[in-house]
Write a protein that holds these residues in place. Structure first.
Motif, PDB file in Angstrom:
ATOM      1  N   LEU A  23      -2.445  -1.907   8.909  1.00  0.00           N
ATOM      2  CA  LEU A  23      -1.392  -2.714   9.610  1.00  0.00           C
ATOM      3  C   LEU A  23      -1.583  -4.294   9.388  1.00  0.00           C
ATOM      4  CD1 LEU A  23       1.386  -2.614  10.721  1.00  0.00           C
ATOM      5  CD2 LEU A  23       0.376  -2.394  12.887  1.00  0.00           C
ATOM      6  N   GLY A  24      -0.924  -4.967   8.825  1.00  0.00           N
ATOM      7  CA  GLY A  24      -1.007  -6.392   9.067  1.00  0.00           C
ATOM      8  C   GLY A  24      -1.721  -6.822   7.502  1.00  0.00           C
ATOM      9  N   ASP A  25      -2.435  -5.956   6.767  1.00  0.00           N
ATOM     10  CA  ASP A  25      -3.102  -6.290   5.549  1.00  0.00           C
ATOM     11  C   ASP A  25      -2.086  -6.994   4.460  1.00  0.00           C
ATOM     12  OD1 ASP A  25      -5.593  -5.500   6.113  1.00  0.00           O
ATOM     13  OD2 ASP A  25      -5.451  -3.703   4.837  1.00  0.00           O
ATOM     14  N   THR A  26      -2.483  -8.117   3.819  1.00  0.00           N
ATOM     15  CA  THR A  26      -1.725  -8.596   2.690  1.00  0.00           C
ATOM     16  C   THR A  26      -2.532  -8.448   1.574  1.00  0.00           C
ATOM     17  OG1 THR A  26      -0.720 -10.074   4.350  1.00  0.00           O
ATOM     18  CG2 THR A  26      -0.785 -10.980   2.116  1.00  0.00           C
ATOM     19  N   PHE A  54       6.575  -1.830   4.509  1.00  0.00           N
ATOM     20  CA  PHE A  54       6.106  -2.971   3.916  1.00  0.00           C
ATOM     21  C   PHE A  54       7.212  -4.224   3.506  1.00  0.00           C
ATOM     22  CE2 PHE A  54       3.601   0.589   2.831  1.00  0.00           C
ATOM     23  CZ  PHE A  54       2.259   0.506   2.966  1.00  0.00           C
ATOM     24  N   SER A  55       6.464  -5.277   3.398  1.00  0.00           N
ATOM     25  CA  SER A  55       7.484  -6.345   2.914  1.00  0.00           C
ATOM     26  C   SER A  55       7.137  -6.965   1.570  1.00  0.00           C
ATOM     27  CB  SER A  55       7.592  -7.533   3.853  1.00  0.00           C
ATOM     28  OG  SER A  55       6.256  -8.392   3.954  1.00  0.00           O
ATOM     29  N   LYS A  68       3.375 -10.355  -3.777  1.00  0.00           N
ATOM     30  CA  LYS A  68       2.878 -10.132  -2.220  1.00  0.00           C
ATOM     31  C   LYS A  68       3.182  -8.946  -1.520  1.00  0.00           C
ATOM     32  CE  LYS A  68       2.615 -12.781   1.908  1.00  0.00           C
ATOM     33  NZ  LYS A  68       3.046 -14.038   2.843  1.00  0.00           N
ATOM     34  N   VAL A  70       2.980  -6.789   2.146  1.00  0.00           N
ATOM     35  CA  VAL A  70       2.315  -6.792   3.503  1.00  0.00           C
ATOM     36  C   VAL A  70       2.846  -5.755   4.077  1.00  0.00           C
ATOM     37  CG1 VAL A  70       2.438  -8.134   5.703  1.00  0.00           C
ATOM     38  CG2 VAL A  70       2.786  -9.421   3.448  1.00  0.00           C
ATOM     39  N   ARG A  71       1.607  -4.873   4.699  1.00  0.00           N
ATOM     40  CA  ARG A  71       1.949  -3.765   5.873  1.00  0.00           C
ATOM     41  C   ARG A  71       2.712  -4.114   7.031  1.00  0.00           C
ATOM     42  NH1 ARG A  71      -0.844   1.864   6.982  1.00  0.00           N
ATOM     43  NH2 ARG A  71       0.611   2.585   8.508  1.00  0.00           N
ATOM     44  N   THR A  72       3.983  -3.877   7.214  1.00  0.00           N
ATOM     45  CA  THR A  72       4.438  -4.306   8.634  1.00  0.00           C
ATOM     46  C   THR A  72       4.571  -3.376   9.582  1.00  0.00           C
ATOM     47  OG1 THR A  72       6.613  -3.819   7.619  1.00  0.00           O
ATOM     48  CG2 THR A  72       5.729  -6.178   7.221  1.00  0.00           C
ATOM     49  N   LYS A  73       4.493  -1.975   8.989  1.00  0.00           N
ATOM     50  CA  LYS A  73       4.543  -0.913  10.215  1.00  0.00           C
ATOM     51  C   LYS A  73       3.404   0.169   9.840  1.00  0.00           C
ATOM     52  CE  LYS A  73       7.246   2.757  11.404  1.00  0.00           C
ATOM     53  NZ  LYS A  73       8.700   3.638  11.134  1.00  0.00           N
TER      54      LYS A  73
END
Length: 73
Positions: A23-26, A54-55, A68, A70-73
């Motif tokens: 979670l939160g990794d980019t 993810f975004s 890019k 990003v894991r958001t959930k």
């Protein structure tokens, strides 16, 4: 004798790649071929399964465009 050398083909696992995110990794990827579609399909499967979200965003650098994630959930 004429010998033709074969190459081992690997299959990219976009679902497995996305599941490896905490979670939160980019992370940033230089996309090749059908990577863009593969990532979007994998995200859809994980979202529909209630596993993760993810975004995605394109990021311009001086020499190339990166993807890019990003894991958001």
């Amino acid at each position: 004798m004429n010998i033709k050398v074969s190459h081992v083909k690997t299959i990219k696992s976009y679902v497995k790649t996305l599941r490896s995110f905490a979670l939160g990794d980019t992370r940033y990827y230089a996309l090749e071929g059908t990577d863009y579609t593969g990532f979007h399909n994998a995200r859809r499967r994980l979202v529909e399964g209630g596993i993760a979200d993810f975004s995605f965003e394109s990021v311009e650098t001086p020499d190339r465009t990166l993807f890019k994630v990003v894991r958001t959930k």
